[in-house]
Scaffold this active site. Structure first.
Site, short mmCIF file in Angstrom:
data_model
loop_
_atom_site.label_atom_id
_atom_site.label_comp_id
_atom_site.label_asym_id
_atom_site.label_seq_id
_atom_site.Cartn_x
_atom_site.Cartn_y
_atom_site.Cartn_z
N ASP A 177 29.39 6.24 -45.13
CA ASP A 177 30.09 5.37 -46.08
C ASP A 177 29.12 4.40 -46.74
O ASP A 177 29.50 3.31 -47.16
CB ASP A 177 31.21 4.60 -45.35
N LYS A 199 25.92 6.44 -51.89
CA LYS A 199 26.41 7.83 -52.00
C LYS A 199 25.27 8.82 -52.21
O LYS A 199 25.37 9.97 -51.80
CB LYS A 199 27.45 7.93 -53.12
N ASP A 253 33.14 9.45 -46.53
CA ASP A 253 34.06 8.76 -47.43
C ASP A 253 33.61 8.95 -48.89
O ASP A 253 32.44 9.24 -49.15
CB ASP A 253 34.09 7.25 -47.10
N ASN A 254 34.53 8.82 -49.82
CA ASN A 254 34.21 8.75 -51.26
C ASN A 254 33.61 10.00 -51.87
O ASN A 254 32.79 9.92 -52.80
CB ASN A 254 33.24 7.58 -51.54
N GLU A 295 40.67 3.57 -51.94
CA GLU A 295 41.33 2.47 -51.23
C GLU A 295 42.06 1.53 -52.20
O GLU A 295 41.53 1.13 -53.22
CB GLU A 295 40.30 1.66 -50.41
#
Ligand SMILES: O=C(NCc1cccc(CNc2ccc3[nH]ncc3c2)c1)c1cc(-c2ccc(F)cc2)cc(O)c1O
Ligand SMILES: [Mg+2]
Length: 214
Positions: A141, A144, A169-170, A199
């Site tokens: 997380d 990226k 995540d993401n 989120e």
């Protein structure tokens, strides 16, 4: 002087959560981010997926890359068995300072080791510095564009074993295209996408769960 968003998030925890109650810390942060200010925590919707993966894996050693204010750190650690350990890496010292206080408020200091510095430097030191053999679960997380190089680094350092789980995540927003391409096409991983939302928003995002096949 003007406070920062992480400082305001910490104050919301200290005001609204019960000391030693991790779930109330998670709730206080989600309420703050929904009602007051958006912040880049994994959030409650993706957080429920995170919870189910952690509960299924029942990991003894966990690595989290990117602590931020400690929301997912607390969420994961609150589900770990008694002797399990979570190492979380945070590059930004201001975030680390807040995260330590959020972790303390949740009463989870004994399960969590927060390490300050870049993943690229610390991953190769995990075995010698923390006596880690391999990680059962890695939660990605952080920046990226670091997901792919750090995954390759974890492989090269022998920190993944047959069955180790990577949860990222993401993968849609902000997105990690090179990482997704790698884990979805490499014969060394079995990958699965969990569709969700960024989120506290209606924007599409999701978590990618990848099992290392050895
Ligand atoms: O970018 C993100 N998070 C990563 C991040 C970001 C900033 C600083 C750090 C500094 N921490 C750090 C760095 C390097 C590191 N190396 N090893 C450890 C380590 C730790 C980390 C992110 C963004 C959005 C988002 C923003 C805006 C928007 F419109 C939509 C979505 C949503 C998310 O859920 C996100 O997670
Ligand atoms: Mg994130």
């Amino acid at each position: 002087t003007q406070s920062t968003r992480p400082q305001r998030l910490l104050h919301a925890v200290q005001k609204n959560a019960t000391r030693g109650d991790p779930r109330s810390v998670v709730k206080a942060i989600d309420n703050f981010c929904r009602q007051k200010e958006w912040a880049m925590n994994v959030g409650d919707e993706k957080g429920c997926i995170l919870d189910s993966v952690v509960s299924e894996v029942n990991p003894v050693t966990v690595l989290e890359l990117g602590t931020y204010c400690g929301y997912s750190t607390v969420r994961i650690a609150s589900l770990l068995p008694p002797h399990a350990k979570l190492i979380t890496l945070e590059f930004n010292p201001d975030y680390a300072k807040i995260a330590r206080q959020v972790i303390a408020w949740a009463g989870l200091e004994d399960k969590i080791q927060l390490v300050e510095g870049p993943s690229g430097e610390w991953i190769p030191k995990m075995k010698e510095q923390f006596g880690v053999k391999t990680f059962d679960l890695v939660f990605l997380d952080h920046w990226k564009d670091r997901y792919l190089p750090d995954t390759k680094l974890l492989e090269d350092c022998g920190l993944l074993r047959k069955g180790s789980i990577l949860l990222a995540d993401n993968v849609i927003c902000p997105g990690t295209p090179d990482y997704l391409e790698y884990v979805r096409n490499s014969p060394r991983y079995k990958s699965q996408y969990f569709k969700s939302h960024l989120e506290y928003t209606k924007v599409e995002d999701g978590l990618e769960k990848s099992v290392f096949l050895g």
